[in-house]
Design a protein around this motif. Structure first.
Motif, PDB file in Angstrom:
ATOM      1  N   TYR A  11       0.565  -1.397   0.126  1.00 14.36           N
ATOM      2  CA  TYR A  11      -0.062   0.261   0.185  1.00 14.36           C
ATOM      3  C   TYR A  11       0.770   1.218   0.035  1.00 14.36           C
ATOM      4  N   PHE A  12       0.198   2.329  -1.136  1.00 11.79           N
ATOM      5  CA  PHE A  12       1.557   3.604  -1.356  1.00 11.79           C
ATOM      6  C   PHE A  12       0.439   4.767  -1.188  1.00 11.79           C
ATOM      7  N   ASP A  13       0.659   5.345  -0.612  1.00 11.53           N
ATOM      8  CA  ASP A  13      -0.280   6.433  -0.002  1.00 11.53           C
ATOM      9  C   ASP A  13       0.153   8.000  -0.106  1.00 11.53           C
ATOM     10  N   THR A  14      -0.498   8.689  -1.310  1.00 10.00           N
ATOM     11  CA  THR A  14      -0.377   9.941  -1.712  1.00 10.00           C
ATOM     12  C   THR A  14      -0.686  10.459  -1.221  1.00 10.00           C
ATOM     13  N   ALA A  15      -1.104  11.703  -1.877  1.00  9.07           N
ATOM     14  CA  ALA A  15      -2.161  12.724  -2.795  1.00  9.07           C
ATOM     15  C   ALA A  15      -1.506  13.916  -3.244  1.00  9.07           C
ATOM     16  N   TYR A  16      -2.592  14.919  -3.796  1.00  4.72           N
ATOM     17  CA  TYR A  16      -2.879  16.110  -4.798  1.00  4.72           C
ATOM     18  C   TYR A  16      -1.910  17.353  -4.198  1.00  4.72           C
ATOM     19  N   MET A  17      -1.718  17.142  -2.658  1.00  5.00           N
ATOM     20  CA  MET A  17      -0.472  18.314  -2.550  1.00  5.00           C
ATOM     21  C   MET A  17       0.382  17.970  -1.259  1.00  5.00           C
ATOM     22  N   TYR A  18       0.348  17.186  -1.140  1.00  2.00           N
ATOM     23  CA  TYR A  18       1.943  16.106  -0.609  1.00  2.00           C
ATOM     24  C   TYR A  18       3.353  16.758  -1.402  1.00  2.00           C
ATOM     25  N   HIS A  19       3.879  17.017  -0.291  1.00  2.00           N
ATOM     26  CA  HIS A  19       5.315  17.572  -0.459  1.00  2.00           C
ATOM     27  C   HIS A  19       5.258  18.992  -2.342  1.00  2.00           C
ATOM     28  N   ASP A  46       6.284  -4.180 -11.383  1.00  2.00           N
ATOM     29  CA  ASP A  46       4.545  -4.826 -12.147  1.00  2.00           C
ATOM     30  C   ASP A  46       3.366  -3.518 -12.140  1.00  2.00           C
ATOM     31  N   ARG A  47       2.746  -3.578 -12.051  1.00  2.00           N
ATOM     32  CA  ARG A  47       1.953  -2.489 -11.832  1.00  2.00           C
ATOM     33  C   ARG A  47       0.495  -3.732 -10.544  1.00  2.00           C
ATOM     34  N   SER A  48       0.846  -4.803 -11.095  1.00  2.00           N
ATOM     35  CA  SER A  48      -0.037  -5.535 -10.093  1.00  2.00           C
ATOM     36  C   SER A  48       0.285  -6.397  -8.383  1.00  2.00           C
ATOM     37  N   THR A  49       1.842  -5.499  -8.477  1.00  2.00           N
ATOM     38  CA  THR A  49       2.240  -5.713  -7.304  1.00  2.00           C
ATOM     39  C   THR A  49       2.446  -4.834  -6.153  1.00  2.00           C
ATOM     40  N   PHE A  50       1.638  -3.590  -6.424  1.00  2.00           N
ATOM     41  CA  PHE A  50       1.306  -2.803  -5.529  1.00  2.00           C
ATOM     42  C   PHE A  50      -0.077  -1.832  -5.834  1.00  2.00           C
ATOM     43  N   THR A  51      -0.497  -1.711  -4.480  1.00  2.00           N
ATOM     44  CA  THR A  51      -1.870  -1.123  -4.694  1.00  2.00           C
ATOM     45  C   THR A  51      -1.114   0.940  -4.497  1.00  2.00           C
ATOM     46  N   VAL A  52      -1.755   2.163  -5.109  1.00  2.00           N
ATOM     47  CA  VAL A  52      -1.581   3.272  -4.662  1.00  2.00           C
ATOM     48  C   VAL A  52      -3.187   4.215  -3.958  1.00  2.00           C
ATOM     49  N   ALA A  53      -3.196   4.563  -3.294  1.00  2.00           N
ATOM     50  CA  ALA A  53      -4.282   5.589  -2.929  1.00  2.00           C
ATOM     51  C   ALA A  53      -3.446   7.406  -3.162  1.00  2.00           C
ATOM     52  N   SER A  54      -4.754   7.879  -3.360  1.00  2.36           N
ATOM     53  CA  SER A  54      -4.257   9.150  -3.833  1.00  2.36           C
ATOM     54  C   SER A  54      -5.802  10.566  -2.836  1.00  2.36           C
ATOM     55  N   LYS A  55      -5.363  11.324  -3.433  1.00  2.00           N
ATOM     56  CA  LYS A  55      -6.680  12.069  -2.503  1.00  2.00           C
ATOM     57  C   LYS A  55      -6.995  12.618  -3.516  1.00  2.00           C
ATOM     58  N   LEU A  56      -9.070  13.685  -3.569  1.00  2.00           N
ATOM     59  CA  LEU A  56      -9.186  14.721  -4.003  1.00  2.00           C
ATOM     60  C   LEU A  56      -9.387  15.685  -2.689  1.00  2.00           C
ATOM     61  N   PRO A  57      -8.430  16.977  -3.006  1.00  2.00           N
ATOM     62  CA  PRO A  57      -8.267  18.098  -2.038  1.00  2.00           C
ATOM     63  C   PRO A  57      -9.596  19.052  -2.719  1.00  2.00           C
ATOM     64  N   VAL A  58     -10.759  18.831  -1.371  1.00  2.00           N
ATOM     65  CA  VAL A  58     -11.601  19.135  -1.249  1.00  2.00           C
ATOM     66  C   VAL A  58     -11.715  20.855  -1.626  1.00  2.00           C
ATOM     67  N   GLY A  95       2.501  19.437  13.533  1.00  2.00           N
ATOM     68  CA  GLY A  95       3.322  20.101  12.423  1.00  2.00           C
ATOM     69  C   GLY A  95       2.770  19.705  11.185  1.00  2.00           C
ATOM     70  N   CYS A  96       1.648  19.434  10.592  1.00  2.00           N
ATOM     71  CA  CYS A  96       0.827  19.273   9.852  1.00  2.00           C
ATOM     72  C   CYS A  96       1.770  20.153   8.625  1.00  2.00           C
ATOM     73  N   ARG A  97       0.975  21.796   8.974  1.00  2.00           N
ATOM     74  CA  ARG A  97       1.691  22.634   8.617  1.00  2.00           C
ATOM     75  C   ARG A  97      -0.327  23.278   8.134  1.00  2.00           C
ATOM     76  N   TYR A  98      -1.325  22.886   7.752  1.00  2.36           N
ATOM     77  CA  TYR A  98      -2.140  23.069   7.352  1.00  2.36           C
ATOM     78  C   TYR A  98      -2.518  24.053   7.892  1.00  2.36           C
ATOM     79  N   CYS A  99      -2.306  25.028   8.646  1.00  2.00           N
ATOM     80  CA  CYS A  99      -2.249  26.421   9.410  1.00  2.00           C
ATOM     81  C   CYS A  99      -2.004  26.876   9.227  1.00  2.00           C
TER      82      CYS A  99
END
Length: 346
Positions: free
Chosen positions: A16-24, A41-53, A265-269
């Motif tokens: 499982y690999f987690d990412t997002a539109y705004m990260y880094h 190979d694409r069959s060896t991993f899963t990808v998660a990303s996120k819609l920045p509402v 320290g997420c820095r959203y503020c």
């Protein structure tokens, strides 16, 4: 180093690999493409990303951003796709721009396998969202032993709400932005008395992974040593027992006595601050000062003054409270900034 971490992670059976539109600084998805997608190979991993509402200005932004994310990640579909950081402020945006309808359509098209959302708010709002949108297949929550009974984050009640709705949970912030990797000496001693060979942060990850309804723990590993350790004990994971949970309760009491500002320290503020105050930096310096022994050279005041020479000061806060609305921890940020200013600017 990133490639080595990716390769080791996969070799040890994790996918499982987690990412997002705004990260880094909007580059995380591209890093994932180069280090993972192009090399395995694409069959060896899963990808998660996120819609920045929070970034949506019109309903058409759903399609625009989603298409950009597929391109940046170099994939034809996402295994997991989340509406990012749902809270009371963004709920109307999500509903007005029909975000759930959008992700359901993408799932029907085969471009998303599983839909869900990440969440930083009250259990009451979580209950409302899951009631209104049973199509959500999972929810990502901030869960760690320090926030479990916190009046602000309310990890326990949010977790119990997800359980009530039959939704599996993905855990974020299990080590609370690194805060639970560097605990007070007495708390560390309590941990080592029971398991001398366990690292301090491993206790936090084990706590989250021990919950029955948790399907995934995102530990945010930032170097190879962290990955090596985390994968070593998670490969054949054993949940915490009654004695170990009792030690965690002792550690919570000790840690709570030592923390001045529970900032992760997420820095959203920072992004929306009209005065551009480096809020997490000042809170970190303030926390270090509160932990330091009295008397002697005031190193933290020096750090603060050096930083403030080229940045806005804590006292520059105008009290607009945009930071409070952005804070996943629901901290009274302007009040804490006043304390920082009082401590370091006199």
């Amino acid at each position: 180093m990133i490639n080595r971490m990716v390769d080791t992670f996969l070799e040890r059976g994790f996918t499982y690999f987690d990412t997002a539109y705004m990260y880094h600084n909007f580059k995380s998805e591209e890093f994932l493409r180069e280090s993972l997608v192009k090399r395995h190979d694409r069959s060896t991993f899963t990808v998660a990303s996120k819609l920045p509402v929070v970034m949506l200005k019109s309903e058409s932004d759903n399609e625009r951003i989603f298409g950009e994310q597929l391109q940046k990640c170099g994939v034809e579909y996402f295994d997991y796709y989340l509406l990012h950081n749902l809270n009371a402020n963004d709920y109307d945006i999500m509903e007005n721009f029909h975000c759930f309808d959008f992700v359901k359509q993408k799932k029907a098209e085969g471009k998303i396998k599983h839909i869900g959302f990440s969440f930083h708010d009250s259990p009451e709002l979580l209950d409302r969202i899951l009631t209104d949108h049973p199509e959500a297949e999972f929810v990502q929550l901030q869960i760690n032993y320090l926030d479990w009974d916190s009046a602000g984050v309310q990890s326990r009640r949010c977790y119990e709400t997800a359980v009530k709705h039959g939704k599996p949970v993905i855990v974020m912030e299990p080590v609370k932005g690194g805060m639970l990797a560097d605990v007070p000496g007495k708390a560390e001693q309590a941990f080592k008395a029971v398991h001398p060979d366990w690292s301090v942060p491993s206790w936090a990850i084990r706590f989250a992974a021990s919950l029955d309804n948790v399907m995934m723990v995102l530990s945010g590993m930032s170097n190879y040593n962290q990955l090596d350790e985390n994968t070593s004990f998670m490969r054949q994971f054993v949940p915490l027992d009654e004695r170990e949970n009792a030690v965690i309760k002792t550690a919570v009491r000790i840690i709570n006595e030592s923390i001045a500002v529970p900032c992760t320290g997420c820095r959203y503020c920072v992004a929306g601050c009209p005065k551009h105050i480096p809020i997490p930096v000042y809170f970190s310096i303030y926390n270090e000062k509160k932990k330091a022994p009295a008397g002697g050279f005031d190193a933290q005041k020096m750090y603060y003054q050096n930083y403030a020479r080229n940045n806005s000061k804590a006292s520059d806060c105008i009290g607009c409270r945009l930071c409070e609305r952005a804070c996943p921890q629901h901290l009274p940020v302007p009040e804490y900034l006043r304390r920082v200013a009082a401590r370091f600017e006199n």
